[in-house]
Design a protein around this motif. Structure first.
Motif, PDB file in Angstrom:
ATOM      1  N   PHE A  86      27.503 -21.473 -65.653  1.00  0.00           N
ATOM      2  CA  PHE A  86      28.945 -21.763 -65.816  1.00  0.00           C
ATOM      3  C   PHE A  86      29.515 -22.390 -64.665  1.00  0.00           C
ATOM      4  O   PHE A  86      30.191 -23.178 -64.405  1.00  0.00           O
ATOM      5  CB  PHE A  86      29.766 -20.544 -66.070  1.00  0.00           C
ATOM      6  N   GLY A  87      28.827 -22.136 -63.247  1.00  0.00           N
ATOM      7  CA  GLY A  87      29.070 -22.849 -62.221  1.00  0.00           C
ATOM      8  C   GLY A  87      29.020 -24.450 -62.162  1.00  0.00           C
ATOM      9  O   GLY A  87      29.840 -25.267 -62.077  1.00  0.00           O
ATOM     10  N   LEU A  88      27.810 -24.472 -62.669  1.00  0.00           N
ATOM     11  CA  LEU A  88      27.391 -26.175 -62.992  1.00  0.00           C
ATOM     12  C   LEU A  88      28.334 -26.902 -63.936  1.00  0.00           C
ATOM     13  O   LEU A  88      28.755 -28.015 -63.789  1.00  0.00           O
ATOM     14  CB  LEU A  88      25.970 -26.053 -63.523  1.00  0.00           C
ATOM     15  N   TYR A  91      31.996 -14.655 -81.028  1.00  0.00           N
ATOM     16  CA  TYR A  91      32.128 -15.971 -80.659  1.00  0.00           C
ATOM     17  C   TYR A  91      33.098 -16.478 -81.812  1.00  0.00           C
ATOM     18  O   TYR A  91      34.130 -17.433 -81.554  1.00  0.00           O
ATOM     19  CB  TYR A  91      30.866 -17.052 -80.621  1.00  0.00           C
ATOM     20  N   TYR A  92      32.708 -16.565 -82.893  1.00  0.00           N
ATOM     21  CA  TYR A  92      33.563 -17.123 -83.952  1.00  0.00           C
ATOM     22  C   TYR A  92      34.925 -16.241 -84.506  1.00  0.00           C
ATOM     23  O   TYR A  92      35.774 -16.840 -84.780  1.00  0.00           O
ATOM     24  CB  TYR A  92      32.649 -17.541 -85.304  1.00  0.00           C
ATOM     25  N   LEU A  93      34.679 -15.211 -84.119  1.00  0.00           N
ATOM     26  CA  LEU A  93      35.996 -14.329 -84.172  1.00  0.00           C
ATOM     27  C   LEU A  93      37.063 -15.041 -83.164  1.00  0.00           C
ATOM     28  O   LEU A  93      38.272 -15.120 -83.261  1.00  0.00           O
ATOM     29  CB  LEU A  93      36.052 -12.865 -83.895  1.00  0.00           C
ATOM     30  N   ASN A  94      36.565 -15.368 -81.748  1.00  0.00           N
ATOM     31  CA  ASN A  94      37.259 -15.989 -80.735  1.00  0.00           C
ATOM     32  C   ASN A  94      37.761 -17.427 -81.362  1.00  0.00           C
ATOM     33  O   ASN A  94      38.923 -17.841 -80.818  1.00  0.00           O
ATOM     34  CB  ASN A  94      36.322 -15.894 -79.610  1.00  0.00           C
ATOM     35  N   THR A  95      37.048 -18.216 -81.732  1.00  0.00           N
ATOM     36  CA  THR A  95      36.988 -19.478 -82.109  1.00  0.00           C
ATOM     37  C   THR A  95      38.224 -19.883 -83.507  1.00  0.00           C
ATOM     38  O   THR A  95      38.570 -20.873 -83.746  1.00  0.00           O
ATOM     39  CB  THR A  95      36.046 -20.345 -81.940  1.00  0.00           C
ATOM     40  N   VAL A 110      46.203 -15.659 -71.925  1.00  0.00           N
ATOM     41  CA  VAL A 110      45.311 -15.964 -73.104  1.00  0.00           C
ATOM     42  C   VAL A 110      44.230 -16.851 -72.667  1.00  0.00           C
ATOM     43  O   VAL A 110      42.870 -16.573 -73.273  1.00  0.00           O
ATOM     44  CB  VAL A 110      46.317 -16.727 -74.303  1.00  0.00           C
ATOM     45  N   SER A 111      44.276 -17.894 -71.774  1.00  0.00           N
ATOM     46  CA  SER A 111      43.091 -18.688 -71.664  1.00  0.00           C
ATOM     47  C   SER A 111      42.051 -18.056 -70.890  1.00  0.00           C
ATOM     48  O   SER A 111      40.961 -18.254 -71.116  1.00  0.00           O
ATOM     49  CB  SER A 111      43.547 -19.990 -71.025  1.00  0.00           C
ATOM     50  N   LEU A 112      42.418 -17.216 -70.055  1.00  0.00           N
ATOM     51  CA  LEU A 112      41.466 -16.418 -69.463  1.00  0.00           C
ATOM     52  C   LEU A 112      40.772 -15.512 -70.296  1.00  0.00           C
ATOM     53  O   LEU A 112      39.440 -15.328 -70.071  1.00  0.00           O
ATOM     54  CB  LEU A 112      42.187 -15.604 -68.187  1.00  0.00           C
ATOM     55  N   MET A 113      41.456 -14.951 -71.195  1.00  0.00           N
ATOM     56  CA  MET A 113      40.731 -13.923 -72.019  1.00  0.00           C
ATOM     57  C   MET A 113      39.775 -14.799 -72.932  1.00  0.00           C
ATOM     58  O   MET A 113      38.713 -14.356 -73.121  1.00  0.00           O
ATOM     59  CB  MET A 113      41.687 -13.398 -72.985  1.00  0.00           C
ATOM     60  N   ARG A 114      40.064 -15.985 -73.378  1.00  0.00           N
ATOM     61  CA  ARG A 114      39.236 -16.736 -74.339  1.00  0.00           C
ATOM     62  C   ARG A 114      38.164 -17.039 -73.536  1.00  0.00           C
ATOM     63  O   ARG A 114      37.032 -17.090 -74.046  1.00  0.00           O
ATOM     64  CB  ARG A 114      39.989 -18.072 -74.682  1.00  0.00           C
ATOM     65  N   TRP A 115      38.332 -17.603 -72.340  1.00  0.00           N
ATOM     66  CA  TRP A 115      37.256 -17.907 -71.402  1.00  0.00           C
ATOM     67  C   TRP A 115      36.340 -16.675 -71.134  1.00  0.00           C
ATOM     68  O   TRP A 115      35.063 -16.983 -71.303  1.00  0.00           O
ATOM     69  CB  TRP A 115      37.621 -18.657 -70.079  1.00  0.00           C
ATOM     70  N   GLY A 116      36.991 -15.752 -70.865  1.00  0.00           N
ATOM     71  CA  GLY A 116      36.197 -14.573 -70.898  1.00  0.00           C
ATOM     72  C   GLY A 116      35.209 -14.139 -71.760  1.00  0.00           C
ATOM     73  O   GLY A 116      34.049 -13.741 -71.560  1.00  0.00           O
ATOM     74  N   VAL A 117      35.905 -14.139 -73.078  1.00  0.00           N
ATOM     75  CA  VAL A 117      35.040 -13.999 -74.339  1.00  0.00           C
ATOM     76  C   VAL A 117      33.869 -14.758 -74.318  1.00  0.00           C
ATOM     77  O   VAL A 117      32.614 -14.400 -74.481  1.00  0.00           O
ATOM     78  CB  VAL A 117      35.807 -13.795 -75.553  1.00  0.00           C
ATOM     79  N   GLU A 118      34.145 -16.318 -74.055  1.00  0.00           N
ATOM     80  CA  GLU A 118      32.999 -17.042 -73.974  1.00  0.00           C
ATOM     81  C   GLU A 118      31.790 -16.556 -73.197  1.00  0.00           C
ATOM     82  O   GLU A 118      30.703 -16.831 -73.491  1.00  0.00           O
ATOM     83  CB  GLU A 118      33.566 -18.522 -73.990  1.00  0.00           C
ATOM     84  N   VAL A 119      32.145 -16.452 -71.756  1.00  0.00           N
ATOM     85  CA  VAL A 119      31.277 -16.064 -70.910  1.00  0.00           C
ATOM     86  C   VAL A 119      30.604 -15.020 -71.260  1.00  0.00           C
ATOM     87  O   VAL A 119      29.258 -15.221 -70.974  1.00  0.00           O
ATOM     88  CB  VAL A 119      31.981 -15.918 -69.432  1.00  0.00           C
ATOM     89  N   ILE A 120      31.133 -13.967 -71.791  1.00  0.00           N
ATOM     90  CA  ILE A 120      30.665 -12.683 -72.393  1.00  0.00           C
ATOM     91  C   ILE A 120      29.473 -13.000 -73.408  1.00  0.00           C
ATOM     92  O   ILE A 120      28.438 -12.543 -73.297  1.00  0.00           O
ATOM     93  CB  ILE A 120      31.520 -11.611 -72.638  1.00  0.00           C
ATOM     94  N   CYS A 121      30.025 -13.791 -74.206  1.00  0.00           N
ATOM     95  CA  CYS A 121      29.126 -14.201 -75.381  1.00  0.00           C
ATOM     96  C   CYS A 121      27.859 -14.753 -75.051  1.00  0.00           C
ATOM     97  O   CYS A 121      26.662 -14.474 -75.101  1.00  0.00           O
ATOM     98  CB  CYS A 121      29.850 -15.303 -76.240  1.00  0.00           C
ATOM     99  N   PHE A 122      27.787 -15.763 -73.823  1.00  0.00           N
ATOM    100  CA  PHE A 122      26.629 -16.423 -73.262  1.00  0.00           C
ATOM    101  C   PHE A 122      25.586 -15.345 -72.558  1.00  0.00           C
ATOM    102  O   PHE A 122      24.631 -15.511 -72.421  1.00  0.00           O
ATOM    103  CB  PHE A 122      27.007 -17.705 -72.505  1.00  0.00           C
TER     104      PHE A 122
END
Lengths: 334, 288
Positions: free
Chosen positions: A279-281, A235-239, A40-52
């Motif tokens: 995201f690296g930084l 994003y807000y669907l995710n959070t 789940v955490s990978l998916m949530r992080w993935g959604v965030e990265v995609i959003c940005f």
């Protein structure tokens, strides 16, 4: 795309670009398969990265290709987010469809305010869009239906089974990324894209060639707002929780600008490079709070002064590499 | 009725403070066509500089205004000369983005050093002293002082522009940098002077604003928006126009706050948008 006559060949794709496209297809397949093997955490992080990433692509479309520097895109993030909440929570539309409606709402607001904003030029346009965003934020803070200043939670999602909710959100994100990237790519390769590049390089010259500059800018502005609205809704669907301070936070557009400027404005590959740096930084400086933003600020200033075309621009200059070429090449044959 | 007159007067005094912010922005835009996104953050920086000097030297805030202004002038000159001059050209993007990066840098730098606590510069009783006007209207003494300072500075800067050689070179460079160069005016130096001047004004505004209200590292952007709105409402080409624009903004905010505590800033935004709709060049514009 290939036009063969006896004497010359006009081509856009190269061997490298073909490889890049296949690479893209493979990555897309891997991306979509994540819910089957990832947590789940990978998916949530993935959604965030995609959003940005999509947010940056939309800002790049507006600024890098349309020549419109906006510091007010956070308005559409917020409208998309609030659109989601209004339609899903209060009108009763299925949340996944409400994401689309959030994007459409943002596009409508953009269409209504475009004429007003276009009265301003250059730096004034930038700050003017910011003011507009502030106005919308204040209005949203006073809307009791969505919880006013303290915001609201997306409680309707509780009715959905958890796995369905998580995978569904993730797959919407994938669809958004793939959709946005392909749309932008195809758009830029079309006559619209050609006109857009012409306007960016010189408005007067483009106008003299018959390009309807005003209509073009309007369409880019609305399209960019639509994409940004979708990002906000997603994003807000995710959070699952929204508040005006977060939805209309200036940091949305700050992040988009940093990603695009550092990666390379006006290129398709730029935002991807920029997002990697961003995201690296963040991962490197996670424990250092404001140092992360200061580092981004310093890098952005240095890039702007010494390498205005961004990291991808530098790479392109040195190697001439174009993963997703927009230009056509002329091959002469004997 | 006296209530509304009182509100309008309060708003005008607030506008005096905004004028200090706005005139600096007007100068940099007029001379260099640069919108300094970090403008508000430099206002806050000036306030923090004052805070540090006051706590180190233990003096009254009014004493540090001049030193802070001089330091900020030097900072502005240096910044323009070293960094921003490289970005000035036909493209509006580089200076905009560089100042944007600077804005983020300053905000987070201040956050690291001073934390997010609200700060204020203390002047003791002066901050609450008031004056009785005929008609039962009371106004604050300090806001009145700020207004007068702002008025004097506007007169001063106008004189600088119209009567001195420095001012003449500023105006010449803003009209036509190339020809000005032919006349022996070094544009790099002139741009730096303009930025320095803007920073000095911002310093005064920052210190006075630090007394009037509390400030945090994140207070910058709001001041930028007010300065920007004042410049747009007033229109380009005339410093008095900018001053008038600032006063109008102040009045709009005061009226909004009177109607509903949370609406002050919103009313300012709405007046700005209204000017955009009906008179996009500004109310008192003298150049296009």
């Amino acid at each position: 795309m290939s036009h063969i006559t006896s004497k010359y060949l006009v081509q856009r794709s190269t061997a490298l670009s073909h490889t890049a496209v296949w690479g893209g297809v493979v990555s897309a397949i891997v991306l979509v398969s994540v819910p089957l093997w990832g947590g789940v955490s990978l998916m949530r992080w993935g959604v965030e990265v995609i959003c940005f990433l999509v947010l940056a692509q939309m800002w790049n479309l507006l600024a890098g290709y349309g020549g419109l520097i906006s510091v007010g895109q956070q308005a559409f993030v917020g409208i998309g987010g609030y659109g989601l909440f209004i339609f899903a929570q209060h009108v009763g539309v299925h949340p996944f469809w409400s994401v689309l409606l959030g994007g459409i709402l943002a596009a409508i607001v953009a269409a209504l305010t475009a004429k007003l904003m276009f009265r301003l030029h250059a730096g004034y346009f930038a700050v003017g869009t910011w003011v507009l965003s502030e106005v919308i934020r204040i209005v949203a803070s006073n809307l009791s239906m969505t919880g006013g200043g303290s915001g609201q939670s997306l409680t309707v999602m509780a009715r959905m089974p958890r796995e369905f909710r998580e995978s569904g959100t993730y797959w919407i994100a994938c669809a958004l990324l793939i959709g946005a990237s392909s749309t932008i790519n195809l758009l830029l390769r079309s006559r619209f894209g050609l006109a857009l590049t012409a306007v960016r390089d010189s408005e007067t010259a483009a106008e003299s060639q018959g390009v309807n500059v005003a209509s073009l800018k309007f369409r880019v502005y609305v399209l960019s707002a639509f994409g940004t609205g979708l990002v906000g809704a997603l994003y807000y669907l995710n959070t699952l929780r929204i508040a005006p301070a977060s939805a209309f936070d200036l940091n949305w557009v700050v992040a988009a600008i940093f990603i695009v400027v550092i990666g390379g404005m006006g290129t398709v590959e730029g935002p991807i490079v920029g997002a990697a740096v961003f995201f690296g930084l963040r991962w490197l400086l996670a424990d250092y709070g404001s140092w992360y933003w200061m580092a981004m600020g310093v890098i952005a200033v240095l890039v702007m002064v010494f390498a205005p075309k961004g990291i991808w621009g530098l790479i392109q200059n040195k190697t001439g590499v174009e993963l997703l070429p927009m230009r056509r090449r002329l091959h002469l044959r004997k | 009725m006296t209530d509304w007159i009182g509100t309008i007067i309060q708003g005008s005094l607030l506008g005096g403070l905004y004028a200090l912010f706005a005139i600096g922005l007007s100068i940099t835009y007029g001379v260099m066509r640069v919108v300094n996104i970090a403008h508000g953050d430099f206002i806050v920086l000036a306030a923090y500089l004052a805070l540090v000097s006051i706590s180190m030297l233990g003096v009254h805030p009014f004493v540090v205004v001049m030193p802070v202004a001089i330091v900020m002038f030097a900072l502005g000159y240096f910044l323009q000369r070293v960094l921003l001059n490289r970005t000035i050209g036909p493209d509006i993007l580089p200076p905009l983005l560089v100042t944007f990066g600077l804005s983020i840098l300053i905000q987070n730098g201040l956050l690291e050093v001073f934390s997010a606590d609200s700060q204020a510069l203390q002047v003791g009783d002066l901050s609450t002293a008031s004056l009785q006007l005929p008609g039962g209207i009371t106004i604050g003494v300090f806001p009145l002082m700020v207004f007068i300072v702002s008025l004097l500075l506007t007169v001063g800067v106008n004189l600088l522009f119209n009567r001195t050689t420095v001012g003449m070179s500023l105006r010449a460079t803003s009209d036509d940098p190339a020809t000005a160069g032919l006349m022996g005016i070094r544009s790099k130096h002139v741009y730096a002077m303009a930025m320095g001047l803007s920073f000095a004004l911002v310093a005064v505004g920052g210190v006075l604003s630090g007394v009037r209200t509390t400030f945090t590292p994140g207070s910058g952007p709001a001041s930028l928006l007010y300065a920007f709105e004042a410049v747009v409402i007033g229109g380009l080409g005339s410093l008095w126009g900018t001053f008038a624009g600032a006063v109008i903004l102040g009045i709009a905010q005061a009226i909004g706050a009177e109607i509903n505590a949370g609406f002050g800033v919103l009313f300012g935004h709405l007046v700005f948008l209204a000017v955009l709709i009906f008179k996009p060049t500004g109310l008192f514009a003298r150049t296009r």
